[in-house]
Write an enzyme that holds these catalytic residues in place. Structure first.
Site, PDB file in Angstrom:
ATOM      1  N   SER A   1      41.676  42.922  37.412  1.00 17.78           N
ATOM      2  CA  SER A   1      40.373  43.445  37.830  1.00 17.78           C
ATOM      3  C   SER A   1      39.619  44.102  36.676  1.00 17.78           C
ATOM      4  CB  SER A   1      40.544  44.461  38.961  1.00 17.78           C
ATOM      5  OG  SER A   1      41.059  43.843  40.116  1.00 17.78           O
TER       6      SER A   1
ATOM      7  N   SER B   1      47.764  49.548  37.431  1.00 17.42           N
ATOM      8  CA  SER B   1      48.886  50.411  37.815  1.00 17.42           C
ATOM      9  C   SER B   1      49.975  50.394  36.754  1.00 17.42           C
ATOM     10  CB  SER B   1      49.472  49.960  39.154  1.00 17.42           C
ATOM     11  OG  SER B   1      48.502  50.007  40.166  1.00 17.42           O
TER      12      SER B   1
ATOM     13  N   GLU C   1      52.254  38.430  44.298  1.00 16.59           N
ATOM     14  CA  GLU C   1      51.815  39.808  44.533  1.00 16.59           C
ATOM     15  C   GLU C   1      51.579  40.058  46.015  1.00 16.59           C
ATOM     16  OE1 GLU C   1      48.381  42.966  43.050  1.00 16.59           O
ATOM     17  OE2 GLU C   1      47.984  40.825  42.899  1.00 16.59           O
TER      18      GLU C   1
END
Length: 395
Positions: free
Chosen positions: A132, A164, A247
């Protein structure tokens, strides 16, 4: 579908259960989703994954030549179930184990597999995901981070966001635009970036949970060897979707929902209302039953996927369903728990009066983010409708 385990599989389950009873860390690591915030906790998290690997319980179905055991996926499913049952800490190397590793096994070249896969298993190298960007979240293919080819290197410039674990990751699997003139789903390449490379800046983003594990990552003329390209130049979108499949499976795993349901039931049994436990209240008991039915449905759906894996069938859109159903279910479980606790639900994890160690307030906030992360629920519904049910695209 065979719903019962064989004698050999049950023996394996008992072996795993005994190992976990004797070895799950009693302190120093969280059994929740929060990331290690200190160097000491990071070291302990790596040591825990290494201990599991040495015992033979990490990525059992991976090929032997890359550190796995080439076992059928049933054994890994049993390990996952028992990890949840034992409330064992999450594995720090989850992005490598659950996302990049399976992608490299399918799409990486031999040099990449031998170089990276073994160190994913042992937690020697931790990975983060560079997908992203500001303005390129749901519409990921509109990403603008550029990688220009200069000799035998890519020179990367741009920004990633919501990364993350970037603050402690050793490597990033990253999408970059290598042909700005191509249509947006083309001209994207999938590369592997050493996070210690000059020109990388990581800035933490504080989430509403209070964690600082979300990050912005900036690239300023970062040089990446061309040998770190996965698959073909400008065809990274295909590889990216393979990673997204893994994912979404990971985000919607049924084992986590089963654990949260058990924790909710324990909370309801020990919370009295009108002189009796909430589990005896007919209205709330019906709500618990509805949630348990949804958890069981997700569990059976996961078993159907396991059957597909064993028989080497194309999994289709099942991962999309997992992600959609699993993340929304986990959020609904946390909402129910918050209502059980009433005013106590507002207490944070560090408050001595917080019920269940403050787990549910954190889970409520974290699970809300996962309804968005990995593709929002609305996007998942569109993909399921268009690709799975062959419905026309909405206008």
């Amino acid at each position: 579908m065979e719903l019962n385990f064989t004698h050999d599989e049950e023996q394996f389950r008992q072996k795993v259960r005994k190992f976990l009873e004797e070895n799950v860390p009693k302190s120093g690591l969280s059994t929740g989703r929060e990331m290690p915030e200190t160097t000491e906790r990071l070291a302990k998290a790596k040591a825990w994954q290494r201990k599991l690997y040495d015992a033979g319980y990490v990525a059992l179905s991976w090929p032997k030549e890359y550190g796995g055991q080439a076992l059928d996926p049933v054994k890994q499913s049993i390990v996952n179930d028992e990890m949840v049952r034992a409330r064992a800490p999450y594995l720090l190397g989850g992005s490598g184990l659950g996302m990049l590793g399976p992608t490299l096994i399918s799409w990486g070249n031999e040099e990449q597999k031998r170089r990276f896969l073994p160190k994913i298993l042992t937690a020697e190298e931790i990975w983060c995901q560079g997908y992203s960007e500001p303005g390129s979240g749901s519409d990921l293919a509109s990403l603008r981070t550029r990688a220009e080819i200069v000799g035998d290197e890519f020179v990367v410039n741009g920004q990633k966001v919501w990364t993350s674990g970037a603050q402690y990751a050793d490597w990033m699997f990253c999408l970059v635009r290598t042909d700005p003139e191509a249509p947006k789903h083309r001209g994207i390449s999938y590369i592997l970036i050493d996070m210690k490379s000059p020109g990388i800046t990581v800035r933490p983003l504080v989430q509403m949970t209070g964690d600082r594990g979300f990050n912005e990552v900036f690239f300023d003329n970062v040089r990446v060897p061309r040998k770190n390209l996965v698959a073909k130049l400008n065809e990274g979108w295909i590889v990216a979707n393979a990673t997204l499949f893994h994912e979404r499976n990971m985000l919607g795993a049924s084992t986590g929902s089963e654990q949260r349901l058990g924790r909710l039931l324990a909370l309801a049994r020990t919370t009295n209302r009108n002189g009796r436990p909430l589990t005896e209240d007919p209205v709330f008991r019906q709500r618990l039953a509805d949630l348990e039915i949804r958890v069981e449905a997700l569990r059976y759906h996961s078993m159907r996927q396991l059957t597909d894996q064993i028989q080497a069938r194309n999994p289709g859109i099942e991962a999309m369903i997992n992600k959609l159903v699993g993340t929304e279910l986990n959020h609904d479980l946390s909402i129910a728990a918050m209502e059980v606790m009433g005013d106590y639900s507002m207490l944070s994890r560090d408050d001595q009066h917080a019920l269940d160690h403050g787990y549910w307030a954190y889970e409520w906030m974290f699970s809300l983010g996962l309804v968005i992360g990995g593709g929002t629920s609305h996007i998942q519904k569109n993909i399921i409708a268009e690709r799975g049910l062959k419905m026309p695209k909405s206008r």
